[in-house]
Design a protein around this motif. Structure first.
Motif, PDB file in Angstrom:
ATOM      1  N   ALA B 252      10.494  16.581   2.658  1.00  0.00           N
ATOM      2  CA  ALA B 252      10.121  17.023   1.316  1.00  0.00           C
ATOM      3  C   ALA B 252       8.639  16.817   1.097  1.00  0.00           C
ATOM      4  N   GLN B 253       8.154  17.474   0.075  1.00  0.00           N
ATOM      5  CA  GLN B 253       6.735  17.460  -0.219  1.00  0.00           C
ATOM      6  C   GLN B 253       6.591  17.636  -1.716  1.00  0.00           C
ATOM      7  N   ARG B 254       5.571  17.042  -2.276  1.00  0.00           N
ATOM      8  CA  ARG B 254       5.439  17.112  -3.729  1.00  0.00           C
ATOM      9  C   ARG B 254       3.982  17.287  -4.091  1.00  0.00           C
ATOM     10  N   THR B 268       8.214  20.167  -6.350  1.00  0.00           N
ATOM     11  CA  THR B 268       8.746  19.442  -5.200  1.00  0.00           C
ATOM     12  C   THR B 268       9.344  20.471  -4.248  1.00  0.00           C
ATOM     13  N   ASP B 285      13.921  11.612 -10.227  1.00  0.00           N
ATOM     14  CA  ASP B 285      12.519  11.702 -10.600  1.00  0.00           C
ATOM     15  C   ASP B 285      12.282  10.840 -11.824  1.00  0.00           C
ATOM     16  N   SER B 367       9.270  11.061  -6.089  1.00  0.00           N
ATOM     17  CA  SER B 367      10.691  11.311  -6.347  1.00  0.00           C
ATOM     18  C   SER B 367      11.494  10.819  -5.143  1.00  0.00           C
ATOM     19  N   THR B 408       9.044  10.889  -1.626  1.00  0.00           N
ATOM     20  CA  THR B 408       7.919  11.806  -1.471  1.00  0.00           C
ATOM     21  C   THR B 408       6.623  11.056  -1.771  1.00  0.00           C
TER      22      THR B 408
END
Lengths: 555, 476
Positions: B252-254, B268, B285, B367, B408
Motif C-alpha cells: 500500500a501507499q499513501r 491511499t 484510519d 493507516s 503505510t
C-alpha cells in the motif's frame, strides 16, 4: 473692529481650553478605568492575615489519660477524693517557630467492679485480656491502672508495665503524698507511650535548623498520603544460582498484617520483582583469613546507584517508593559480608539508606555447591529476610524503639509487629509534621503571590488555600481537644489542599510576561496621546495661575 | 547516604502453620531468537525476537470491555538510544548474555531500517483457554547495508554487523536460536557458504512462501564450546544476481494531494498483486481533527469502477478532543489497484496550539491494513509453543491464508500558519494610526485659529514695489 476681533479670539481661546479640559476629563474618567479593567489580572482574595497567623500558631497536643485506682492502691482518705482531673502541661523545647505544648489530662477515677476483678487475676496478660473486651479506646488516649503496692500482677522488682494496646499498669503507694508520686510515675509512662521530644524532633526534622543529630532524625520517610513498597530480588549470577523466593506468601504473612495495622497512616501498595545481572557498584574485598568477601561501611553509599537505574518503580508512582533489595552475591564473590565501622561483620548482613530503603545480602549456603552442578537451586528463607526488612520498614517509618522508664516491663511484640500505642505515637508525629508542612507551603505561597503581582489567582486556587487554612486550624483544635484520628485526617487534608494550591499550573501562566514588553506595547499608544493632554493641562494651569495673581497685583 | 547499623531484630510470630508452599512456583519462560535474512542486493536483515511468558495470574476480569480499548498513534518520532535502553531493560538477561549481547546501540542505529516493538498480550495456556498466561514479546528489526559498509563485498558475519559475537546463552532462556535464511541458495550449494556449517535446518511456509533456515542453537553446548564464541559468517562463492525481490501480494501507499492551504485530499493506494484471488482488507484510519474530513467525498475505486466497502465505521472528530476514526472493510479484486480517497479542509488552530516549527507541517498517522492474504503454498497450522517465534506472532488458523498487518507511511500536511508576530504588529500599527488621528483631531479642537494681517511684506513685495515706483504705478 479690533475689539470685536479680540472678543472673538477670547471666545475661541476659552472654547479651546474647555475642549482640552474635556479631553483630559474623558481620558481620566473613562480611559484610565477602562484600561485598568481590561488589563488587570484576576486575583481572588486570599486569607493573608490568617496565613501569617498560622506561623504563630500554638500547638497544644492533648493526651487524655484515664487513671484507674484499684482498692488498695492509695490510702483510703485519698480514695475519698476521687474522681477528679489533673492537668500536666509542659512546653516542648524545640527551635521551631510554632510553640508546641504537650498536655496530659489525667482523669482519676476509681476502678469499676470488672476492672477490680481483672486486675486481681494472676498475670498481666490475663488481666489485659479481661480488660480489653468492654470498649474500644479512642486513638491517642491512654488508660493507666494503678494497682496496689504489693500486687503480684507484676514481677516484684518492676514498678510499671506497658501493654501492647493503649493500657499501662503502675504500682500504687501508701503514702501521704500518694497522688503526687503516682502522678509523676504516670507521666513517665504516658510520655513513653505517646509524645516525647525525640518523636517530635524527628517529625519536624526538615523544618528545624541543622544540628548534629539531624542526619539521624531524617531517617524516616516524609509524611505522604501513600507509600509504595517494592521488594526486589537481585540475582547477578543466574548461571550459578537459580534463586526462588516465595514473596507473595511472605508479604501476605508478615508485611500485610503490619501494613494493615499501619493503614491509618496512609495507603500502601506492595510489589515485587526479580532482576538478573543486577550488579552492585562496588567490588567487594577479599579477606583471606575467613576466605570471605566483605563490603566496607564507607563503600556502601556507592552500592545503590548502579542498581537503582534498573529498579524503575519510582517513575511510575506518585507516592514515595521504599525499596527493599535482597542481593544474592555471585558465586565468585560469596560469601559476602557487610562490615561496620570497627571491621566486625554486621549480624544481619543488611543496611538501610534513609528515605530510600534497605539492602540485605543473602549468602547461599556453601554446602549446596558440593552436591550438585550449577546452577544451584536456592530457596530463600523468607523468615530471615522478612525479619530484617520489617525491622528496616519500622525504622524507615520512624517507629523507633521506645525509651522505657526504669523498672518498667514492656510487653512482648504483637503478631502485627506494631503496638497500638506505637501507631498513636506515629500519628501524633505525622499530624505535627503535616501541620508544619502545610504551614510552610501556605506561607511560601502567600509570599510568592504577594511578591509577584502578575500571577493570576483563580477561584479554585483560592478555595484550596481557604480549605487548607481551615483544615490546619481544625487539626490544631482537634489536637488540643485530644481527638487524634480526626486531627490526623484534617492535617492530611491541609497538606493535600496546600500542595494542590501551590502546584496549580494556572499560577504559571502570566508569570513570564516581563515589564519591558508591556512598555513596548503601551508606549506607541500612550506617549502621543498623553503628551498633548498633559501639555495643554500644564498650559491651562499656568494661565489660570497667572490670571489669579494678576487681580491681586492690581488691587 | 547509606549507613550500616545494627538492627534490632523483630521477633516474628509465625501466623498459621509455617510450611512453605511445596508446589513448583510458576516459572517465567524466556525464548529468544535472531533471524538473519540476506537480501539479494547485499543488504542483510536481522530480526530479534524475545518472548517472556509468565504464568502468574494478573488481574483479569471477564472479557475485555471494548469501552476500555484505546488506540493511539504517534505519527513520527526520531528514534535513538533513548528508545533502546528502556527496551533492553525489559529483557531478563539485560544485555549481559545470550542474543542480547549483540544489541549495541552504535551499530543498530547506523542502519538503513530500524523497527522496534513491544507486544504484551494474554495467551491461552491450553486449547480450551481455561487459564491464561501473559506474553511480552519484544522485536527489533534492522537492515544493514552490507554492500556499502563492506567496501563492495557482500560477505557478512555477525562480528561485521554487530561488532560482537555470541559467547554464551542466556541462562534464563529455554530456547535461544539463530536462524539464517538460506532458501534461495539452497538449491545449488555452489553460490553460498555458511560458516560454521549448521547442525540442522528448518523448513516452513512463512508469509506464503516456502523458506529454509539454517539453525544455530546456543543451548547446544557444542555450538559455543568449540571456539569459545560463535561468529556466523556467510560467503558468496559466486556473486548473486541482482534480481528484484518478488513483489508481495499486498502492499500500500499513501499520499496527500491538492494545492493551496484550504483544501486537500488524502489518498491511499492498495495493491493486490495476486494473479487470481481477491481478498478483503480492513483499513483503519485515524485523522487528526484539524483536517476536517468530508465523508461524502469518500470514493473507493478499483479497476475504474466504484468499489463499495462491505462495512464502514466512522466516528467523527471533536475539536481538540478526539480524531476522526474511519474503518472500512474493502474487497480487493485480483491483480488490481484500489484507490481510497477522501477530501478534507484544513482547520485554523489557536495560536498557542501550533508546534514550535509550524511551517514544517503536521504529521498525520499512517493507516493500518489488516488482511488475510491467500498463500500460494499450503502451510501447516502453527503449533504455538513449538514453532519459532517469528512464525507465531500472528499464527494462521488455516493453511491457505496468512495474516499481514501493514502500516503505510505517515503524511506531512501543511496547515495555514499565521504570522506569529502579527498581534504585536497590529497593536503597534493601530496605536500609531490612533495617535496620528488623535493628534490632529486634538489640535483642531483645542487650538484657536485667527487670521493675522501680515505687517510687512516679504522681499518679493519690496522688490515689486521698487519696480512699481520706477514705473510710476502705485505700490501694493
Amino acid at each position: 473692529m479690533a475689539a470685536a476681533g479680540a472678543a472673538a479670539t477670547d471666545l475661541e481661546v476659552a472654547r479651546g481650553k474647555r475642549a482640552a479640559l474635556f479631553f483630559a476629563a474623558v481620558a481620566i474618567v473613562l480611559g484610565l478605568p477602562l484600561w485598568w479593567k481590561t488589563t488587570e489580572t484576576y486575583r481572588a482574595s486570599l486569607p493573608y492575615s490568617q496565613i501569617s497567623g498560622l506561623n504563630a500558631l500554638q500547638l497544644r497536643l492533648m493526651v487524655p489519660v484515664t487513671v484507674v485506682f484499684t482498692r488498695e492502691s492509695v490510702p483510703l482518705d485519698d480514695q475519698e477524693k476521687l474522681p477528679f482531673t489533673v492537668v500536666h502541661e509542659r512546653e516542648i523545647p524545640l527551635k521551631y517557630k510554632m510553640k508546641i505544648k504537650c498536655r496530659f489530662q489525667k482523669a482519676y477515677r476509681r476502678a469499676l467492679d470488672h476492672e477490680e476483678e481483672a486486675l486481681s487475676s494472676g498475670s498481666v496478660q490475663e488481666a489485659e485480656a479481661m480488660l480489653d473486651e468492654p470498649q474500644e479506646q479512642a486513638e491517642g488516649s491512654l488508660t493507666v491502672y494503678v494497682i496496689s503496692e504489693h500486687s503480684s500482677l507484676l514481677p516484684q522488682d518492676m514498678m510499671s508495665y506497658i501493654g501492647p494496646k493503649r493500657t499501662a499498669v503502675v504500682r500504687g503507694i501508701m503514702h501521704r503524698e500518694a497522688f503526687n508520686i503516682i502522678g509523676r510515675r504516670i507521666v513517665q509512662v504516658a510520655q513513653a507511650m505517646s509524645l516525647t521530644e525525640d518523636v517530635l524532633a524527628a517529625a519536624l526534622a526538615d523544618h528545624l535548623p541543622e544540628d548534629k543529630w539531624s542526619a539521624e532524625k531524617r531517617r524516616p520517610l516524609k509524611s505522604s498520603l501513600g507509600y509504595e513498597i517494592t521488594f526486589s530480588l537481585l540475582n547477578p549470577d543466574p548461571k550459578s544460582h537459580d534463586v526462588h523466593w516465595d514473596i507473595e506468601g511472605a508479604v501476605r504473612r508478615y508485611v500485610q498484617p503490619f501494613l494493615n495495622a499501619l493503614s491509618a497512616a496512609g495507603n500502601f501498595s506492595v510489589d515485587s520483582q526479580i532482576l538478573y545481572y543486577a550488579m552492585l557498584g562496588v567490588n567487594p574485598r577479599f579477606d583471606s583469613a575467613s576466605s570471605s568477601y566483605y563490603l566496607d561501611m564507607h563503600s556502601l553509599p556507592h552500592v545503590i546507584n548502579p542498581v537503582e537505574s534498573r529498579l524503575g518503580s519510582s517513575a511510575a508512582s506518585l507516592y514515595p517508593v521504599l525499596n527493599f533489595l535482597l542481593y544474592v552475591p555471585e558465586l565468585a564473590h560469596s560469601p559476602l559480608y557487610i562490615q561496620d565501622k570497627d571491621g566486625a561483620p554486621v549480624a544481619t548482613n543488611a543496611f538501610h539508606s534513609p528515605r530510600w530503603g534497605g539492602i540485605m545480602v543473602y549468602n547461599v549456603d556453601s554446602k549446596t555447591y558440593n552436591a550438585s552442578v550449577l546452577p544451584v537451586r536456592v530457596e530463600v528463607d523468607m523468615v530471615r529476610v522478612m525479619e530484617v526488612f520489617l525491622a528496616q520498614l519500622r525504622l524507615l517509618f520512624g517507629i523507633a524503639q521506645p525509651q522505657v522508664p526504669p523498672k518498667c516491663l514492656l510487653s512482648g511484640p504483637t503478631s502485627e509487629g506494631l503496638m497500638t500505642w506505637e501507631l498513636d505515637r506515629l500519628l501524633w508525629a505525622r499530624s505535627v509534621e503535616n501541620l508544619a508542612t502545610a504551614t510552610t507551603t501556605l506561607t511560601s505561597l502567600a509570599q510568592l503571590l504577594g511578591k509577584i503581582s502578575n500571577i493570576v489567582i483563580k477561584d479554585d486556587v483560592a478555595s484550596e488555600v481557604y480549605k487548607a487554612v481551615a483544615a490546619v486550624q481544625k487539626s490544631a483544635e482537634e489536637l488540643a481537644s485530644g481527638h487524634l484520628a480526626s486531627a490526623f485526617v484534617a492535617s492530611q487534608e491541609a497538606v493535600t489542599s496546600s500542595e494542590l494550591a501551590f502546584f496549580d499550573p494556572s499560577l504559571l501562566h502570566l508569570l513570564y510576561f516581563p515589564d519591558d514588553q508591556k512598555f513596548a506595547i503601551y508606549i506607541p499608544l500612550f506617549l502621543p496621546m498623553a503628551v498633548p493632554i498633559l501639555l495643554s493641562l500644564v498650559k491651562i494651569f499656568l494661565e489660570t495661575h497667572k490670571s489669579w495673581r494678576k487681580p491681586e497685583k492690581t488691587d | 547516604m547509606a549507613a550500616a547499623m545494627p538492627l534490632a531484630l523483630l521477633v516474628l510470630l509465625l501466623l498459621g502453620p509455617g510450611g512453605w508452599c511445596l508446589a513448583e512456583p510458576p516459572r517465567d519462560s524466556l525464548r529468544e531468537e535472531l533471524v538473519i535474512t540476506p537480501l539479494p542486493s547485499g543488504d542483510v536483515a536481522a530480526t530479534f525476537q524475545f518472548r517472556t511468558r509468565w504464568d502468574s495470574e494478573l488481574q483479569r476480569e471477564g472479557d475485555t470491555d471494548h469501552y476500555f480499548l484505546r488506540y493511539a498513534v504517534l505519527p513520527r518520532e526520531v528514534v535513538c538510544t533513548e528508545n533502546l535502553t528502556p527496551w533492553k531493560k525489559l529483557l531478563p538477561c539485560s544485555s549481559k548474555a545470550g542474543l542480547s549481547v549483540l544489541l549495541k546501540a552504535d551499530r543498530l542505529f547506523h542502519t538503513s531500517y530500524h523497527s522496534q516493538a513491544v507486544h504484551i498480550r494474554p495467551v491461552c495456556r491450553n486449547a480450551r483457554c481455561t487459564s491464561i498466561s501473559w506474553e511480552l514479546r519484544q522485536t527489533l528489526s534492522v537492515v544493514f547495508d552490507a554492500f556499502i559498509t563492506g567496501q563492495g563485498k557482500k560477505d557478512w558475519s555477525l562480528f561485521r554487523m554487530f561488532s560482537r559475537t555470541l559467547t554464551e546463552p542466556c541462562p534464563l532462556a529455554s530456547e535461544s536460536r539463530v536462524y539464517v535464511d538460506i532458501t534461495t541458495y539452497n538449491q545449488d550449494n555452489e553460490t553460498l557458504e555458511v560458516h560454521p556449517p549448521p547442525t540442522t535446518t528448518y523448513q516452513d511456509v512463512i508469509l506464503g512462501t516456502r523458506k529454509t533456515y539454517a539453525i544455530y542453537d546456543l543451548l547446544d553446548t557444542a555450538m559455543i564450546n568449540n571456539s569459545r564464541n560463535l561468529n556466523i559468517q556467510l560467503k558468496w562463492k559466486r556473486p548473486p544476481e541482482n534480481e528484484a525481490p518478488p513483489v508481495p501480494f499486498l502492499h500500500a501507499q499513501r499520499y496527500v494531494s491538492g494545492y493551496g492551504l484550504q483544501k486537500g485530499e488524502l489518498s491511499t493506494l492498495l495493491y493486490n498483486t495476486h494473479p487470481y484471488r481477491a481478498f478483503p482488507v480492513l483499513l483503519l484510519d485515524t485523522v487528526p481533527w484539524y483536517l476536517r474530513l468530508y465523508v461524502h467525498t469518500l470514493t473507493i475505486t478499483s479497476k475504474g469502477k466504484e468499489n463499495k466497502p462491505s462495512y464502514i465505521h466512522y466516528q467523527p472528530a471533536q475539536d481538540r478532543l478526539q480524531p476522526h476514526l474511519l474503518e472500512m472493510l474493502i474487497q480487493l479484486p485480483a491483480n488490481s489497484v484500489t484507490k481510497v480517497s477522501i477530501q478534507f479542509e484544513r482547520a485554523l488552530l489557536k495560536w498557542t496550539e501550533y508546534t514550535p516549527d509550524p511551517n514544517h507541517g503536521f504529521y498525520v498517522s499512517p493507516s493500518v491494513l489488516s488482511a488475510l492474504v491467500p498463500s500460494m503454498v499450503a502451510a501447516k497450522p502453527v503449533d504455538w509453543e513449538e514453532s519459532p517465534l517469528f512464525n507465531s506472532l500472528f499464527p494462521v488458523s488455516d493453511g491457505s491464508n496468512y495474516f499481514v498487518r501493514l502500516y503505510t507511511e505517515p503524511l506531512l500536511v501543511n496547515l495555514p500558519t499565521p504570522d506569529f508576530s502579527m498581534p504585536y504588529n497590529v497593536i503597534c500599527l493601530t496605536c500609531t494610526v490612533v495617535a496620528v488621528c488623535y493628534g490632529s483631531f486634538y489640535n483642531l479642537l483645542t487650538r484657536t485659529f485667527h487670521i493675522e494681517e501680515p505687517r510687512t511684506g516679504g522681499l518679493a513685495k519690496r522688490l515689486a514695489n521698487l519696480i512699481r515706483r520706477a514705473r510710476g504705478v502705485p505700490p501694493l
